[in-house]
Design an enzyme around this catalytic site. Structure first.
Site, PDB file in Angstrom:
ATOM      1  N   PRO A   1       0.786  -1.243   0.000  1.00 48.46           N
ATOM      2  CA  PRO A   1       0.000   0.000   0.000  1.00 48.46           C
ATOM      3  C   PRO A   1       0.818   1.294   0.000  1.00 48.46           C
ATOM      4  O   PRO A   1       0.797   2.068   0.972  1.00 48.46           O
ATOM      5  CB  PRO A   1      -0.829  -0.132   1.282  1.00 48.46           C
ATOM      6  CG  PRO A   1       0.059  -0.906   2.201  1.00 48.46           C
ATOM      7  CD  PRO A   1       0.797  -1.888   1.320  1.00 48.46           C
ATOM      8  N   CYS A   2       1.492   1.572  -1.095  1.00 46.93           N
ATOM      9  CA  CYS A   2       2.237   2.827  -1.202  1.00 46.93           C
ATOM     10  C   CYS A   2       1.296   4.030  -1.198  1.00 46.93           C
ATOM     11  O   CYS A   2       1.741   5.165  -0.969  1.00 46.93           O
ATOM     12  CB  CYS A   2       3.132   2.830  -2.437  1.00 46.93           C
ATOM     13  SG  CYS A   2       2.278   2.467  -3.985  1.00 46.93           S
TER      14      CYS A   2
END
Length: 353
Positions: free
Chosen positions: A318-319
């Site tokens: 989850p950047c």
């Protein structure tokens, strides 16, 4: 109309005029003079700015009395296969070694030109090239499982061994006999509320998940190809079903942690940063500085930001949960408004869980 969770009106109108696919699912545009609402990428003639109002989802537009556009079909998820093609795609999925010519398509009531055009637009290749890639991918798996080359060639619909050998090498870059020591990345398209994504997988797990319109996706694919010494070929993979199910649950707000296996090639530093990204809790955000501190390297803030940008597995790694120190929505390969949409989704479902 909940403008607080939508982009600025000027930004949305600009996206509507430019048919910007990175706003897919972020907003719907309703035209007051026609009573019709559209997705941002609609190809219909654009209305004047003062004649448009915006909604966060199709239900809101319907509740306000608007009808769905017959050009862009806003009630359908972008990237979902059209109804007229579904039976053919189902047949291909269950029988990947099938051979279908133009007359076979006509016998099914399908126009070969229309089919060819759809595959060219959605897969970047003709229908026959797509079928050939599926057969090559299937043959690769069979040979790795111990089948003889000649047996695999004929079981996948090739009429001659020489034709199979040529097609196989052109698609993979190596001969069938080398299959046990080589790698192939199976790729497929996955429709989502924010637009279609391309997924890639090996026998170890998912190695690629990106929005199809992501900036520099070609560069990312090339890096992945070099890391794994593999070619990307349309085909099936056991991990795709789990991935699709978990993505659907994520977008519905019912899944907060993915379990699908991943294969994440990269440098030691990249591996460290990506692992730390997976540790950011659902519904929470961190700054790039926080991420640098988390890996015990405060001087690597810029390197952390670059590595976030090099992430090839969106959402699962989850950047999008990394933001600026001032709380701003910093750059995101899939588009900052997609990033905002996902963060809003996670915050909302964190509060209700």
């Amino acid at each position: 109309m909940q403008l607080s969770i939508l982009p600025d009106i000027d930004i949305m109108y600009d996206a509507l005029v430019r048919k910007d696919s990175s706003f897919e699912g972020v907003f719907f545009a309703a035209v007051k003079t026609t009573g019709i609402f559209c997705r941002p990428t609609c190809h219909a003639r654009k209305p004047k700015a003062e004649n448009v109002e915006y909604f966060g989802n199709s239900k809101e537009a319907l509740d306000h009395g608007y009808r769905p556009c017959k050009v862009c079909h806003p009630m359908e998820m972008k990237g979902v296969s059209p109804i007229w093609l579904k039976s053919l795609l189902d047949n291909i999925e269950t029988t990947p070694n099938i051979r279908i010519n133009d007359q076979n398509l006509r016998d099914r009531g399908l126009d070969p030109t229309r089919v060819r055009r759809w595959f060219k637009k959605n897969h970047g290749m003709t229908f026959q090239a797509y079928l050939r890639s599926l057969r090559i991918n299937n043959a690769f798996g069979q040979i790795r499982q111990g089948d003889r080359v000649i047996q695999s060639a004929y079981s996948n619909g090739f009429e001659s061994l020489s034709g199979f050998l040529d097609s196989f090498k052109n698609s993979t870059g190596f001969s069938p006999k080398e299959s046990k020591y080589k790698n192939v990345i199976s790729v497929t398209r996955v429709p989502t509320p924010l637009g279609p994504m391309i997924a890639g997988a090996t026998d170890k797990g998912i190695c690629l998940l990106e929005f199809t319109d992501r900036r520099m996706i070609e560069t990312q694919v090339e890096r992945l190809r070099k890391y794994l010494k593999a070619e990307l070929i349309p085909g099936q993979n056991p991990y795709f079903e789990l991935l699709t199910n978990e993505l659907n649950q994520y977008f519905e707000g019912s899944l907060k942690k993915f379990t699908v296996p991943l294969e994440i090639p990269g440098t030691a530093f990249q591996q460290k940063v990506w692992k730390e990204l997976q540790g950011i809790p659902y519904g929470k955000t961190r700054s790039y500085k926080d991420q640098a501190v988390a890996i015990n390297n405060l001087g690597a803030i810029r390197a952390v930001a670059k590595t976030n940008g090099d992430n090839r597995i969106a959402i699962i790694i989850p950047c999008h949960r990394v933001i600026g120190s001032d709380g701003s929505m910093t750059g995101y390969g899939g588009g900052v408004w997609r990033k905002q949409w996902m963060l809003d989704l996670e915050v909302k479902n964190s509060l209700t869980s």
